[in-house]
Motif scaffolding. Structure first.
Motif, PDB file in Angstrom:
ATOM      1  N   ALA A  70       0.815  -1.220   0.000  1.00  0.00           N
ATOM      2  CA  ALA A  70       0.000   0.000   0.000  1.00  0.00           C
ATOM      3  C   ALA A  70       0.844   1.264   0.000  1.00  0.00           C
ATOM      4  O   ALA A  70       0.507   2.257  -0.649  1.00  0.00           O
ATOM      5  N   SER A  71       1.972   1.253   0.730  1.00  0.00           N
ATOM      6  CA  SER A  71       2.843   2.430   0.786  1.00  0.00           C
ATOM      7  C   SER A  71       4.244   1.996   1.188  1.00  0.00           C
ATOM      8  O   SER A  71       4.444   0.886   1.683  1.00  0.00           O
ATOM      9  N   VAL A  72       5.209   2.881   0.978  1.00  0.00           N
ATOM     10  CA  VAL A  72       6.593   2.592   1.360  1.00  0.00           C
ATOM     11  C   VAL A  72       7.163   3.783   2.115  1.00  0.00           C
ATOM     12  O   VAL A  72       6.650   4.903   2.046  1.00  0.00           O
ATOM     13  N   SER A  73       8.244   3.548   2.818  1.00  0.00           N
ATOM     14  CA  SER A  73       8.853   4.598   3.636  1.00  0.00           C
ATOM     15  C   SER A  73       9.748   5.497   2.792  1.00  0.00           C
ATOM     16  O   SER A  73      10.120   5.170   1.666  1.00  0.00           O
ATOM     17  N   GLY A  74      10.128   6.620   3.381  1.00  0.00           N
ATOM     18  CA  GLY A  74      11.041   7.526   2.703  1.00  0.00           C
ATOM     19  C   GLY A  74      12.390   6.879   2.445  1.00  0.00           C
ATOM     20  O   GLY A  74      13.028   7.130   1.419  1.00  0.00           O
ATOM     21  N   GLU A  75      12.844   6.029   3.376  1.00  0.00           N
ATOM     22  CA  GLU A  75      14.124   5.346   3.193  1.00  0.00           C
ATOM     23  C   GLU A  75      14.083   4.401   2.000  1.00  0.00           C
ATOM     24  O   GLU A  75      15.095   4.231   1.297  1.00  0.00           O
ATOM     25  N   VAL A  76      12.931   3.794   1.731  1.00  0.00           N
ATOM     26  CA  VAL A  76      12.812   2.901   0.579  1.00  0.00           C
ATOM     27  C   VAL A  76      12.951   3.685  -0.720  1.00  0.00           C
ATOM     28  O   VAL A  76      13.654   3.266  -1.646  1.00  0.00           O
ATOM     29  N   TYR A  77      12.277   4.836  -0.800  1.00  0.00           N
ATOM     30  CA  TYR A  77      12.449   5.700  -1.975  1.00  0.00           C
ATOM     31  C   TYR A  77      13.923   6.090  -2.133  1.00  0.00           C
ATOM     32  O   TYR A  77      14.474   6.072  -3.248  1.00  0.00           O
ATOM     33  N   GLN A  78      14.554   6.449  -1.029  1.00  0.00           N
ATOM     34  CA  GLN A  78      15.963   6.851  -1.059  1.00  0.00           C
ATOM     35  C   GLN A  78      16.832   5.739  -1.635  1.00  0.00           C
ATOM     36  O   GLN A  78      17.626   5.959  -2.560  1.00  0.00           O
ATOM     37  N   PRO A 271      18.899  14.166  -0.171  1.00  0.00           N
ATOM     38  CA  PRO A 271      18.206  13.558   0.977  1.00  0.00           C
ATOM     39  C   PRO A 271      16.727  13.285   0.683  1.00  0.00           C
ATOM     40  O   PRO A 271      15.828  13.956   1.210  1.00  0.00           O
ATOM     41  N   ILE A 272      16.479  12.285  -0.129  1.00  0.00           N
ATOM     42  CA  ILE A 272      15.108  11.977  -0.558  1.00  0.00           C
ATOM     43  C   ILE A 272      14.219  11.606   0.616  1.00  0.00           C
ATOM     44  O   ILE A 272      13.050  12.013   0.692  1.00  0.00           O
ATOM     45  N   ALA A 273      14.750  10.816   1.550  1.00  0.00           N
ATOM     46  CA  ALA A 273      13.923  10.335   2.665  1.00  0.00           C
ATOM     47  C   ALA A 273      13.333  11.492   3.459  1.00  0.00           C
ATOM     48  O   ALA A 273      12.138  11.490   3.794  1.00  0.00           O
ATOM     49  N   SER A 274      14.158  12.507   3.740  1.00  0.00           N
ATOM     50  CA  SER A 274      13.634  13.642   4.525  1.00  0.00           C
ATOM     51  C   SER A 274      12.622  14.442   3.713  1.00  0.00           C
ATOM     52  O   SER A 274      11.642  14.968   4.266  1.00  0.00           O
ATOM     53  N   MET A 275      12.834  14.552   2.392  1.00  0.00           N
ATOM     54  CA  MET A 275      11.857  15.249   1.547  1.00  0.00           C
ATOM     55  C   MET A 275      10.503  14.532   1.590  1.00  0.00           C
ATOM     56  O   MET A 275       9.445  15.176   1.692  1.00  0.00           O
ATOM     57  N   VAL A 276      10.539  13.210   1.490  1.00  0.00           N
ATOM     58  CA  VAL A 276       9.292  12.443   1.503  1.00  0.00           C
ATOM     59  C   VAL A 276       8.578  12.606   2.835  1.00  0.00           C
ATOM     60  O   VAL A 276       7.349  12.791   2.878  1.00  0.00           O
ATOM     61  N   GLU A 277       9.319  12.536   3.906  1.00  0.00           N
ATOM     62  CA  GLU A 277       8.683  12.665   5.223  1.00  0.00           C
ATOM     63  C   GLU A 277       8.098  14.062   5.423  1.00  0.00           C
ATOM     64  O   GLU A 277       7.055  14.233   6.034  1.00  0.00           O
ATOM     65  N   THR A 278       8.763  15.091   4.881  1.00  0.00           N
ATOM     66  CA  THR A 278       8.223  16.452   4.942  1.00  0.00           C
ATOM     67  C   THR A 278       6.913  16.541   4.161  1.00  0.00           C
ATOM     68  O   THR A 278       5.942  17.158   4.604  1.00  0.00           O
ATOM     69  N   ALA A 279       6.892  15.917   2.987  1.00  0.00           N
ATOM     70  CA  ALA A 279       5.687  15.961   2.145  1.00  0.00           C
ATOM     71  C   ALA A 279       4.535  15.212   2.778  1.00  0.00           C
ATOM     72  O   ALA A 279       3.368  15.512   2.509  1.00  0.00           O
ATOM     73  N   ARG A 280       4.834  14.242   3.633  1.00  0.00           N
ATOM     74  CA  ARG A 280       3.797  13.398   4.233  1.00  0.00           C
ATOM     75  C   ARG A 280       3.318  13.901   5.585  1.00  0.00           C
ATOM     76  O   ARG A 280       2.632  13.164   6.293  1.00  0.00           O
ATOM     77  N   THR A 281       3.608  15.102   5.946  1.00  0.00           N
ATOM     78  CA  THR A 281       3.287  15.558   7.292  1.00  0.00           C
ATOM     79  C   THR A 281       1.801  15.443   7.628  1.00  0.00           C
ATOM     80  O   THR A 281       1.435  15.259   8.785  1.00  0.00           O
ATOM     81  N   ASP A 282       0.918  15.547   6.623  1.00  0.00           N
ATOM     82  CA  ASP A 282      -0.514  15.425   6.895  1.00  0.00           C
ATOM     83  C   ASP A 282      -1.062  14.060   6.488  1.00  0.00           C
ATOM     84  O   ASP A 282      -2.279  13.878   6.390  1.00  0.00           O
ATOM     85  N   GLY A 283      -0.190  13.093   6.223  1.00  0.00           N
ATOM     86  CA  GLY A 283      -0.626  11.722   5.959  1.00  0.00           C
ATOM     87  C   GLY A 283      -1.048  11.416   4.543  1.00  0.00           C
ATOM     88  O   GLY A 283      -1.483  10.304   4.255  1.00  0.00           O
TER      89      GLY A 283
END
Length: 502
Positions: A70-78, A271-283
């Motif tokens: 269903a979804s993957v973590s920022g580290e996986v994208y990285q 730093p892709i993982a941190s970008m993804v986590e920033t984008a996901r702040t509202d889920g």
């Protein structure tokens, strides 16, 4: 509803009615000319458009080995993008790295590398990534999905001319819809009139007009958005000339957001993982991630997040590759023009509203295909009644339509057999053979046509069986596609059998 020839022949008793009659006659004439001139191309674009609605699902069907999630973590994208970056051609020019999904319609993680080699040739490589670690598991091959999409968006013609032609077809189809409405003043009054007990031409005319009316909102939206998307390159050029003194980069930035600039070379991967986590702040789920000029700090990384509450759906969070946040682009707070542009693609492909909307788009695209086909049948029947038959042209039309069906069935069969590299050749070969056969035997076209449908259906049934034998039960999406292939094959086979008995 008034029959077109009746409208042409009617003699009004008042000047106003006579004027209306002449206007209707002109609209009928323009409608017929447009339809005849572009019918074959419109038919191809409409039929393949119905299946393009499910292009992502077909792609997953072709890569049934891909793990779904269903979804993957920022580290996986990285990790996935870092591995794709390491696989680049060191002597070439890296343009962009892209990560797709997982999405509702294709719950797998796909990674794409876009680059230009030393000889200046564009190359694109696609992989399936492990959704737990980001490791690239193998190349993603989707020749059938690519074949269908390319036929729909560019008729498999060279870039950008194929897209421009399809865009012009969208404009033509929009004109056909408008002229069809104006050519039939009682079209809404007679929205449910069906005279199927009359002669063949009258029955075809009524069904043609009814489907045209019932699908009118869809036809208007689809043709308008299709024309705009197909001609987007020309439109951007025009905007650049008018508003930005010919500067296309500034024009693109006004439509797509900030563009890459020259910057220092990065010592580490962005730093892709941190970008993804920033984008996901509202889920909200990540739909797409695009890195432009990954080795350059002035490059741009765009993370698209999906908001299903909005028709334009996508909000882009844009970062420099150094990790610095630039701006949020699109979404609920964006200017109206930007949001309107963002709505074009979801409106054209039916990617809003989940599978109920997708299924509606599929049905209505098939209805639009049938409207095109029935319009030609009406014209052929009219010529027959007037004592001016065109048997060879009729046979050519039947060969084109039956040939496309046979060609797509052959492409599906070879894709299911693990010979996807032959999909294009199988499609064009089957299409050309059917066309040549019916064109060379116009007197037997009505007999051969259902046999071609029967063969197409049999090919799809076999394809579904081969895929199931190879992959077994592989999850909801790929198995739903396989079941649909089987169902469509049965429908075509039944149509072919019934046609043989008529």
């Amino acid at each position: 509803m008034t029959d077109p020839e009746t409208a042409l022949d009617a003699q009004a008793t008042t000047p106003r009615k006579a004027g209306n009659s002449r206007f209707v006659a002109r609209m009928i004439e323009s409608h017929s000319i447009l339809g005849l001139a572009f019918a074959a191309l419109i038919y191809i674009v409409s039929l393949t458009g119905a299946f393009t609605v499910f292009a992502h699902e077909i792609e997953l069907w072709e890569n049934a080995w891909a793990p779904t999630v269903a979804s993957v973590s920022g580290e996986v994208y990285q990790n996935a993008l870092e591995e794709a970056y390491a696989a680049r051609d060191p002597d070439g020019d890296l343009d962009s790295l892209v990560a797709y999904g997982p999405s509702e319609f294709a719950p797998a993680l796909l990674v794409r590398l876009n680059e230009t080699d030393e000889q200046g040739n564009f190359q694109q490589t696609n992989w399936i990534a492990d959704p737990q670690t980001g490791t690239l598991l193998g190349k993603a091959e989707a020749p059938l999905a690519h074949l269908i999409e390319e036929l729909h968006v560019a008729l498999h013609l060279p870039t950008p001319w194929g897209r421009y032609l399809v865009g012009l077809l969208g404009v033509c189809m929009f004109s056909l819809v408008i002229s069809g409405i104006l050519a039939h003043p009682t079209i809404f009054k007679d929205a449910f009139k069906l005279r199927v007990d009359r002669n063949k031409r009258t029955a075809w005319t009524d069904v043609h007009n009814r489907l045209s009316v019932w699908g009118l909102p869809f036809h208007l939206v689809l043709t308008f958005t299709g024309g705009f998307l197909g001609l987007a390159g020309l439109i951007v050029g025009a905007v650049a000339m008018i508003a930005y003194e010919g500067d296309q980069e500034r024009a693109l930035a006004s439509i797509q957001g900030p563009m890459p600039v020259e910057g220092r070379a990065l010592e580490e991967f962005p730093p892709i993982a941190s970008m993804v986590e920033t984008a996901r702040t509202d889920g909200r789920p990540v739909e797409l991630l695009v890195m432009q000029k990954p080795a350059n700090a002035g490059g741009v990384t765009t993370v698209n997040v999906l908001d299903k509450r909005l028709l334009d759906q996508t909000q882009s969070l844009i970062f420099r590759n150094s990790g610095a946040f630039i701006e949020s682009y699109g979404g609920a707070g964006a200017p109206g023009g930007i949001r309107a542009l963002a709505m074009l693609q979801p409106l054209h492909y039916g990617t809003f509203g989940g599978y109920p909307v997708k299924l509606l788009y599929f049905v209505m695209a098939l209805a639009l295909t049938w409207v095109t086909s029935s319009g030609m049948k009406i014209w052929f029947a009219r010529r027959q009644q007037q004592g001016r038959p065109v048997p060879r042209l009729n046979a050519a039309w039947q060969g084109m339509t039956a040939g496309l069906t046979l060609g797509l069935s052959a492409a599906t069969l070879v894709a299911a057999s693990g010979l996807g590299e032959l999909a294009l050749a199988a499609c064009l070969g089957g299409w050309a053979a059917a066309f040549a056969l019916l064109l060379s035997l116009p007197a037997r076209a009505s007999v051969l046509y259902p046999r071609l449908l029967l063969g197409s259906g049999a090919g799809l049934v076999v394809a579904a069986g081969l895929w199931l034998a190879e992959h077994g039960v592989k999850g909801i999406v790929p198995n739903a596609v396989d079941g649909s292939v089987l169902a469509l094959g049965i429908v075509l086979a039944v149509a072919g059998i019934r046609g043989r008995g008529e």
